[in-house]
Design a protein around this motif. Structure first.
Motif, PDB file in Angstrom:
ATOM      1  N   GLU A   1       0.820  -1.222   0.000  1.00 15.39           N
ATOM      2  CA  GLU A   1       0.000   0.000   0.000  1.00 15.39           C
ATOM      3  C   GLU A   1       0.852   1.269   0.000  1.00 15.39           C
ATOM      4  OE1 GLU A   1       0.023  -2.310   2.328  1.00 15.39           O
ATOM      5  OE2 GLU A   1       0.580  -1.389   4.239  1.00 15.39           O
ATOM      6  N   ARG A   2       2.159   1.127   0.320  1.00 18.19           N
ATOM      7  CA  ARG A   2       3.031   2.327   0.305  1.00 18.19           C
ATOM      8  C   ARG A   2       3.859   2.393  -0.980  1.00 18.19           C
ATOM      9  NH1 ARG A   2       8.086   1.165   3.850  1.00 18.19           N
ATOM     10  NH2 ARG A   2       7.656  -0.892   4.591  1.00 18.19           N
ATOM     11  N   PHE A   3       3.475   1.596  -1.953  1.00 16.91           N
ATOM     12  CA  PHE A   3       4.249   1.511  -3.191  1.00 16.91           C
ATOM     13  C   PHE A   3       3.582   2.296  -4.311  1.00 16.91           C
ATOM     14  CE2 PHE A   3       6.342  -0.156  -6.851  1.00 16.91           C
ATOM     15  CZ  PHE A   3       7.609  -0.471  -6.396  1.00 16.91           C
ATOM     16  N   ILE A   4       4.399   2.951  -5.155  1.00 14.35           N
ATOM     17  CA  ILE A   4       3.847   3.777  -6.241  1.00 14.35           C
ATOM     18  C   ILE A   4       4.878   3.917  -7.380  1.00 14.35           C
ATOM     19  CG2 ILE A   4       4.641   6.012  -5.277  1.00 14.35           C
ATOM     20  CD1 ILE A   4       1.623   6.920  -6.010  1.00 14.35           C
ATOM     21  N   GLY A   5       4.427   4.225  -8.569  1.00 18.35           N
ATOM     22  CA  GLY A   5       5.350   4.506  -9.669  1.00 18.35           C
ATOM     23  C   GLY A   5       5.587   6.003  -9.778  1.00 18.35           C
ATOM     24  N   ILE A   6       6.861   6.389  -9.906  1.00 17.56           N
ATOM     25  CA  ILE A   6       7.212   7.797 -10.171  1.00 17.56           C
ATOM     26  C   ILE A   6       8.126   7.759 -11.386  1.00 17.56           C
ATOM     27  CG2 ILE A   6       8.177   9.952  -9.261  1.00 17.56           C
ATOM     28  CD1 ILE A   6       7.731   9.000  -6.454  1.00 17.56           C
ATOM     29  N   HIS A   7       7.555   8.053 -12.550  1.00 17.44           N
ATOM     30  CA  HIS A   7       8.274   7.843 -13.815  1.00 17.44           C
ATOM     31  C   HIS A   7       8.763   9.160 -14.415  1.00 17.44           C
ATOM     32  CE1 HIS A   7       8.173   6.551 -18.265  1.00 17.44           C
ATOM     33  NE2 HIS A   7       9.261   6.088 -17.731  1.00 17.44           N
ATOM     34  N   PHE A   8      10.080   9.330 -14.380  1.00 17.73           N
ATOM     35  CA  PHE A   8      10.722  10.527 -14.941  1.00 17.73           C
ATOM     36  C   PHE A   8      11.045  10.295 -16.410  1.00 17.73           C
ATOM     37  CE2 PHE A   8      11.896  13.230 -11.289  1.00 17.73           C
ATOM     38  CZ  PHE A   8      11.581  12.382 -10.243  1.00 17.73           C
ATOM     39  N   PHE A   9      11.376  11.371 -17.093  1.00 21.25           N
ATOM     40  CA  PHE A   9      11.797  11.282 -18.492  1.00 21.25           C
ATOM     41  C   PHE A   9      13.252  11.711 -18.604  1.00 21.25           C
ATOM     42  CE2 PHE A   9       7.391  10.855 -18.419  1.00 21.25           C
ATOM     43  CZ  PHE A   9       7.081  10.082 -19.512  1.00 21.25           C
ATOM     44  N   ASN A  10      13.917  11.216 -19.612  1.00 23.45           N
ATOM     45  CA  ASN A  10      15.347  11.401 -19.765  1.00 23.45           C
ATOM     46  C   ASN A  10      15.651  12.611 -20.655  1.00 23.45           C
ATOM     47  OD1 ASN A  10      18.048  10.776 -19.602  1.00 23.45           O
ATOM     48  ND2 ASN A  10      17.978   9.138 -21.138  1.00 23.45           N
ATOM     49  N   PRO A  11      16.496  13.531 -20.238  1.00 20.69           N
ATOM     50  CA  PRO A  11      17.222  13.645 -18.969  1.00 20.69           C
ATOM     51  C   PRO A  11      16.341  14.265 -17.869  1.00 20.69           C
ATOM     52  CG  PRO A  11      17.960  15.338 -20.532  1.00 20.69           C
ATOM     53  CD  PRO A  11      16.899  14.537 -21.234  1.00 20.69           C
ATOM     54  N   ALA A  12      16.323  13.601 -16.721  1.00 26.99           N
ATOM     55  CA  ALA A  12      15.408  14.008 -15.642  1.00 26.99           C
ATOM     56  C   ALA A  12      15.545  15.471 -15.199  1.00 26.99           C
ATOM     57  CB  ALA A  12      15.570  13.060 -14.456  1.00 26.99           C
ATOM     58  N   PRO A  13      16.766  16.036 -15.144  1.00 24.64           N
ATOM     59  CA  PRO A  13      16.837  17.444 -14.712  1.00 24.64           C
ATOM     60  C   PRO A  13      16.223  18.407 -15.731  1.00 24.64           C
ATOM     61  CG  PRO A  13      18.972  16.351 -14.462  1.00 24.64           C
ATOM     62  CD  PRO A  13      18.112  15.431 -15.279  1.00 24.64           C
ATOM     63  N   VAL A  14      16.102  17.969 -16.988  1.00 22.50           N
ATOM     64  CA  VAL A  14      15.611  18.861 -18.041  1.00 22.50           C
ATOM     65  C   VAL A  14      14.116  18.659 -18.309  1.00 22.50           C
ATOM     66  CG1 VAL A  14      15.879  19.488 -20.483  1.00 22.50           C
ATOM     67  CG2 VAL A  14      17.898  18.887 -19.126  1.00 22.50           C
ATOM     68  N   MET A  15      13.702  17.405 -18.399  1.00 15.56           N
ATOM     69  CA  MET A  15      12.318  17.116 -18.766  1.00 15.56           C
ATOM     70  C   MET A  15      11.384  17.405 -17.589  1.00 15.56           C
ATOM     71  SD  MET A  15      12.699  16.299 -21.865  1.00 15.56           S
ATOM     72  CE  MET A  15      11.105  15.677 -22.348  1.00 15.56           C
ATOM     73  N   GLN A  16      10.323  18.156 -17.889  1.00 14.70           N
ATOM     74  CA  GLN A  16       9.453  18.602 -16.805  1.00 14.70           C
ATOM     75  C   GLN A  16       8.445  17.552 -16.352  1.00 14.70           C
ATOM     76  OE1 GLN A  16       8.047  22.437 -18.562  1.00 14.70           O
ATOM     77  NE2 GLN A  16       8.225  23.017 -16.418  1.00 14.70           N
ATOM     78  N   LEU A  17       8.097  16.661 -17.274  1.00 22.90           N
ATOM     79  CA  LEU A  17       7.010  15.726 -16.965  1.00 22.90           C
ATOM     80  C   LEU A  17       7.432  14.596 -16.032  1.00 22.90           C
ATOM     81  CD1 LEU A  17       4.009  15.250 -17.952  1.00 22.90           C
ATOM     82  CD2 LEU A  17       4.979  13.289 -19.163  1.00 22.90           C
ATOM     83  N   VAL A  18       6.539  14.253 -15.111  1.00 24.11           N
ATOM     84  CA  VAL A  18       6.711  13.062 -14.275  1.00 24.11           C
ATOM     85  C   VAL A  18       5.358  12.351 -14.203  1.00 24.11           C
ATOM     86  CG1 VAL A  18       7.284  12.187 -11.974  1.00 24.11           C
ATOM     87  CG2 VAL A  18       8.538  14.145 -12.881  1.00 24.11           C
ATOM     88  N   GLU A  19       5.330  11.081 -14.592  1.00 15.41           N
ATOM     89  CA  GLU A  19       4.080  10.314 -14.481  1.00 15.41           C
ATOM     90  C   GLU A  19       4.023   9.670 -13.093  1.00 15.41           C
ATOM     91  OE1 GLU A  19       3.387   8.961 -19.146  1.00 15.41           O
ATOM     92  OE2 GLU A  19       4.583   7.670 -17.859  1.00 15.41           O
TER      93      GLU A  19
END
Ligand code: NAI
Length: 385
Positions: free
Chosen positions: A131-149
């Protein structure tokens, strides 16, 4: 809040930079000492560059560096409130890691994976407290790309996704909420950009330079599909295509192509190997597109119709909200417009017409129109207007 990052490759290093810059103390772990050292150096170099460009004060860059604690000892993670895993894309490896981690972190530490293709639910299933588990999906390169799913598993406690959304926002990122389905939002909706472009090529309808020209010059996309696949690398892009296809129980709509599979098998990965769809040899002469606007417009309307169809289906199947779908495609893959707004602009009836013509011609499921588009045309609806 202390955040742990496991895996210091391309993604882990980028994520560590993002959260350290946002003011968190970061514990960064990798089983490979060299990878850990490479990550520290690359983060330092990035911070230095940002300071030189005036995007970060020297004090802020130094403070960020001081918040970053590389380690090879997972026991250091006891005080983490959140751990984001970015190790290799292997379900067994990830599950084993979280089993070990649960014996170290506190009971209320949130556990997250940055996986692109595995189901969040399947990784959560290895946990004592899924129940404490979740997906946090960044885009490459993470410091540049604004989106996070942000992707809750079916076991994730209610409320956690909203908390993570707020946290991600506090890092200066743009979070979107996605259902735990293959490819989440971006890697699902973007498939036809590559797949349909290859199909057009395979049919001999146009060559790579012409298709890339049409989609950039006439379509307004920042990169053409062939240049983009070569940039991403066919090792990565082909694998994602194949895994999305498999994960969708072999829905023919997501069928990979032999053309890309052969590049993958040959090791012609694109830019990184000097050869993909294009040659990157110093003496290579770039192919010249056939700048025939009528041909170009057919290419754009065909690829765009399939992209819009994918976005409409994702909306119809509650993969994401309308606004999150638009944000995902404009911020995750830099599309010039959200696909649903684009559909309104082109006319949903025309988009449906393109799909139905393709279906009538080929009788293939890849051109199967979303029932949502058909209903919207019938009821004269728009996505936004
Ligand atoms: P990478 O291969 O660059 O880095 C993976 C790192 O994990 C390596 O440094 C490796 O030594 C380390 N590692 C492997 N097993 C480990 C373990 N048991 N404990 C600690 N460290 C371990 O991979 P990359 O590209 O950074 O991808 C990582 C994850 O992020 C994957 O799940 C991938 O699907 C996902 N992802 C990748 C994106 C990309 O464009 N590369 C984009 C978004 C997500």
């Amino acid at each position: 809040m202390i955040i742990g990052i496991i895996g210091s490759g391309a993604m882990g290093a980028g994520i560590a930079q993002v959260v350290a810059t946002a003011g968190h103390t970061v514990r960064l772990l990798d089983q490979n000492a060299e990878a850990l050292q490479r990550a520290s150096h690359s983060i330092e170099a990035n911070l230095r560059k940002l300071a030189e460009k005036g995007k970060l004060t020297t004090e802020a860059a130094n403070a960020t560096r001081a918040r970053l604690h590389p380690t090879n000892d997972i026991q250091q993670f006891t005080d983490c409130a959140l751990v984001i895993e970015a190790v290799i894309e292997d379900l067994m490896v990830k599950q084993q890691l979280f089993r070990q981690l649960e014996g170290i972190v506190s009971v209320d530490c949130v556990l997250a994976s940055n996986t692109s293709s595995l189901s969040i639910t399947s990784i959560a299933a290895a946990c004592q407290r899924p129940e404490r588990f979740i997906g946090i999906h960044f885009f490459n390169p993470a410091p540049v790309m604004q989106l996070v799913e942000v992707i809750p598993a079916i076991q994730t406690r209610s409320g956690l996704a909203a908390e993570i959304r707020n946290l991600v926002e506090s890092w200066g990122k743009l979070p979107v909420l996605a259902k735990d389905t293959p490819g989440f939002i971006v890697n699902r909706v973007a498939r036809p950009f590559y797949g349909e472009a290859i199909r057009i090529l395979e049919e001999g309808f146009a060559d790579i330079a012409t298709i890339d020209w049409a989609l950039t010059e006439l379509g307004g996309f920042r990169m053409g599909p062939f240049a983009l696949m070569d940039f991403i690398g066919h090792d990565v892009n082909y694998r994602v295509t194949e895994s999305v296809f498999t994960a969708f129980f072999y829905d023919p709509r997501y069928k990979p192509s032999f053309t890309q599979k052969r590049l993958f098998e040959a090791g012609y990965y694109g830019r990184k190997t000097g050869r993909g769809f294009y040659s990157y040899a110093p003496e290579a002469v770039p192919p010249v597109p056939n700048r025939d606007e009528a041909l170009g417009n057919v290419i754009v309307s065909r690829v765009l119709a399939l992209l819009i169809n994918e976005a409409a289906d994702a909306l119809a199947l509650n993969v994401a909200s309308r606004d999150d779908l638009e944000l995902a495609m404009t911020k995750g893959v830099n599309y010039p417009k959200g696909l649903l707004a684009w559909a309104d602009e082109l006319g949903i009836a025309d988009v449906l017409d393109t799909l139905d013509h393709l279906y009538a011609e080929y009788h293939e499921d890849r051109y199967r129109a979303s029932p949502l588009l058909r209903r919207m045309v019938r009821e004269r609806q728009h996505f936004f207007m």
